[in-house]
Scaffold this motif. Structure first.
Motif, PDB file in Angstrom:
ATOM      1  N   GLU A   1      46.097 -13.117  54.153  1.00  0.00           N
ATOM      2  CA  GLU A   1      47.378 -12.561  54.565  1.00  0.00           C
ATOM      3  C   GLU A   1      48.156 -13.478  55.501  1.00  0.00           C
ATOM      4  O   GLU A   1      48.725 -14.450  55.060  1.00  0.00           O
ATOM      5  CB  GLU A   1      47.189 -11.161  55.158  1.00  0.00           C
ATOM      6  N   ASN A   2      48.191 -13.211  56.781  1.00  0.00           N
ATOM      7  CA  ASN A   2      49.032 -13.981  57.702  1.00  0.00           C
ATOM      8  C   ASN A   2      48.633 -15.448  57.806  1.00  0.00           C
ATOM      9  O   ASN A   2      49.473 -16.294  58.095  1.00  0.00           O
ATOM     10  CB  ASN A   2      49.041 -13.339  59.089  1.00  0.00           C
ATOM     11  N   ASP A   3      47.377 -15.763  57.600  1.00  0.00           N
ATOM     12  CA  ASP A   3      46.941 -17.155  57.727  1.00  0.00           C
ATOM     13  C   ASP A   3      47.434 -18.043  56.590  1.00  0.00           C
ATOM     14  O   ASP A   3      47.303 -19.256  56.660  1.00  0.00           O
ATOM     15  CB  ASP A   3      45.415 -17.231  57.823  1.00  0.00           C
ATOM     16  N   LEU A   4      48.012 -17.467  55.554  1.00  0.00           N
ATOM     17  CA  LEU A   4      48.613 -18.269  54.489  1.00  0.00           C
ATOM     18  C   LEU A   4      50.125 -18.076  54.395  1.00  0.00           C
ATOM     19  O   LEU A   4      50.756 -18.611  53.499  1.00  0.00           O
ATOM     20  CB  LEU A   4      47.976 -17.962  53.129  1.00  0.00           C
ATOM     21  N   LYS A   5      50.684 -17.331  55.312  1.00  0.00           N
ATOM     22  CA  LYS A   5      52.144 -17.189  55.297  1.00  0.00           C
ATOM     23  C   LYS A   5      52.776 -18.479  55.811  1.00  0.00           C
ATOM     24  O   LYS A   5      52.206 -19.225  56.590  1.00  0.00           O
ATOM     25  CB  LYS A   5      52.561 -15.996  56.146  1.00  0.00           C
ATOM     26  N   TRP A   6      53.959 -18.710  55.344  1.00  0.00           N
ATOM     27  CA  TRP A   6      54.682 -19.941  55.628  1.00  0.00           C
ATOM     28  C   TRP A   6      54.766 -20.215  57.125  1.00  0.00           C
ATOM     29  O   TRP A   6      54.579 -21.332  57.589  1.00  0.00           O
ATOM     30  CB  TRP A   6      56.072 -19.835  55.027  1.00  0.00           C
TER      31      TRP A   6
ATOM     32  N   GLY B   1      57.658 -29.844  57.587  1.00  0.00           N
ATOM     33  CA  GLY B   1      56.814 -30.991  57.269  1.00  0.00           C
ATOM     34  C   GLY B   1      55.505 -31.059  58.038  1.00  0.00           C
ATOM     35  O   GLY B   1      54.696 -31.949  57.826  1.00  0.00           O
ATOM     36  N   ASP B   2      55.267 -30.107  58.926  1.00  0.00           N
ATOM     37  CA  ASP B   2      54.060 -30.088  59.762  1.00  0.00           C
ATOM     38  C   ASP B   2      53.146 -28.958  59.294  1.00  0.00           C
ATOM     39  O   ASP B   2      53.301 -27.812  59.706  1.00  0.00           O
ATOM     40  CB  ASP B   2      54.460 -29.893  61.227  1.00  0.00           C
ATOM     41  N   PHE B   3      52.206 -29.275  58.414  1.00  0.00           N
ATOM     42  CA  PHE B   3      51.309 -28.282  57.834  1.00  0.00           C
ATOM     43  C   PHE B   3      50.046 -28.127  58.675  1.00  0.00           C
ATOM     44  O   PHE B   3      49.496 -29.107  59.173  1.00  0.00           O
ATOM     45  CB  PHE B   3      50.930 -28.676  56.406  1.00  0.00           C
ATOM     46  N   ASP B   4      49.593 -26.895  58.812  1.00  0.00           N
ATOM     47  CA  ASP B   4      48.386 -26.598  59.581  1.00  0.00           C
ATOM     48  C   ASP B   4      47.574 -25.536  58.838  1.00  0.00           C
ATOM     49  O   ASP B   4      47.940 -24.361  58.823  1.00  0.00           O
ATOM     50  CB  ASP B   4      48.767 -26.097  60.975  1.00  0.00           C
ATOM     51  N   PHE B   5      46.488 -25.960  58.210  1.00  0.00           N
ATOM     52  CA  PHE B   5      45.640 -25.061  57.438  1.00  0.00           C
ATOM     53  C   PHE B   5      44.356 -24.691  58.177  1.00  0.00           C
ATOM     54  O   PHE B   5      43.422 -24.168  57.579  1.00  0.00           O
ATOM     55  CB  PHE B   5      45.285 -25.706  56.087  1.00  0.00           C
ATOM     56  N   ARG B   6      44.283 -24.947  59.475  1.00  0.00           N
ATOM     57  CA  ARG B   6      43.033 -24.706  60.210  1.00  0.00           C
ATOM     58  C   ARG B   6      42.564 -23.256  60.142  1.00  0.00           C
ATOM     59  O   ARG B   6      41.380 -23.000  59.905  1.00  0.00           O
ATOM     60  CB  ARG B   6      43.174 -25.148  61.666  1.00  0.00           C
ATOM     61  N   ALA B   7      43.432 -22.301  60.355  1.00  0.00           N
ATOM     62  CA  ALA B   7      43.022 -20.896  60.322  1.00  0.00           C
ATOM     63  C   ALA B   7      42.529 -20.522  58.922  1.00  0.00           C
ATOM     64  O   ALA B   7      41.494 -19.866  58.772  1.00  0.00           O
ATOM     65  CB  ALA B   7      44.172 -19.990  60.745  1.00  0.00           C
TER      66      ALA B   7
ATOM     67  N   GLY C   1      57.502 -13.578  56.619  1.00  0.00           N
ATOM     68  CA  GLY C   1      56.608 -14.631  57.078  1.00  0.00           C
ATOM     69  C   GLY C   1      57.227 -16.008  57.186  1.00  0.00           C
ATOM     70  O   GLY C   1      56.510 -17.003  57.257  1.00  0.00           O
ATOM     71  N   LEU C   2      58.544 -16.090  57.213  1.00  0.00           N
ATOM     72  CA  LEU C   2      59.207 -17.392  57.269  1.00  0.00           C
ATOM     73  C   LEU C   2      59.293 -17.923  58.700  1.00  0.00           C
ATOM     74  O   LEU C   2      59.582 -17.172  59.628  1.00  0.00           O
ATOM     75  CB  LEU C   2      60.632 -17.297  56.716  1.00  0.00           C
ATOM     76  N   PRO C   3      59.093 -19.221  58.867  1.00  0.00           N
ATOM     77  CA  PRO C   3      59.345 -19.803  60.184  1.00  0.00           C
ATOM     78  C   PRO C   3      60.855 -19.840  60.425  1.00  0.00           C
ATOM     79  O   PRO C   3      61.652 -19.819  59.483  1.00  0.00           O
ATOM     80  CB  PRO C   3      58.763 -21.208  60.077  1.00  0.00           C
TER      81      PRO C   3
ATOM     82  N   HIS D   1      57.789 -27.146  50.117  1.00  0.00           N
ATOM     83  CA  HIS D   1      56.730 -26.273  50.653  1.00  0.00           C
ATOM     84  C   HIS D   1      55.672 -25.986  49.585  1.00  0.00           C
ATOM     85  O   HIS D   1      54.484 -26.041  49.859  1.00  0.00           O
ATOM     86  CB  HIS D   1      57.330 -24.968  51.149  1.00  0.00           C
ATOM     87  N   ILE D   2      56.117 -25.705  48.389  1.00  0.00           N
ATOM     88  CA  ILE D   2      55.174 -25.376  47.309  1.00  0.00           C
ATOM     89  C   ILE D   2      54.327 -26.570  46.916  1.00  0.00           C
ATOM     90  O   ILE D   2      53.119 -26.456  46.711  1.00  0.00           O
ATOM     91  CB  ILE D   2      55.943 -24.812  46.095  1.00  0.00           C
TER      92      ILE D   2
END
Length: 82
Positions: free
Chosen positions: A12-17, A25-31, A56-58, A80-81
């Motif tokens: 859920e929230n851990d994969l929202k944009w 341009g700053d991706f963070d997939f740690r969670a 869920g948009l920044p 983004h995709i």
């Protein structure tokens, strides 16, 4: 308890944009990676979640979608995709 009583997680929230690309341009997939490791360790499945959702948009993406051109919004979504 989750590993004992469930066989699937949905991040859920851990994969929202907003969470995976808080700044353009700053991706963070740690969670997400933490959840993926947990599911793997416990032989659980993981199901994806909504790729793009208006809540869920920044802020930076919302700004482009509401005030930018259609071309700019499309380019942002494609980046983004990819």
């Amino acid at each position: 308890a989750i590993a004992r009583h469930a066989n699937m997680l949905v991040p859920e929230n851990d994969l929202k944009w907003r969470r995976i690309q808080p700044r353009e341009g700053d991706f963070d997939f740690r969670a997400y990676n933490t959840l993926a490791a947990f599911t793997k360790q416990h032989s659980m499945m993981m199901r994806g979640h909504t790729l793009v959702w208006h809540v869920g948009l920044p802020n930076w993406a919302d700004e482009i979608l509401t005030k930018g051109s259609r071309t700019a919004a499309r380019a942002m979504m494609e980046a983004h995709i990819k």
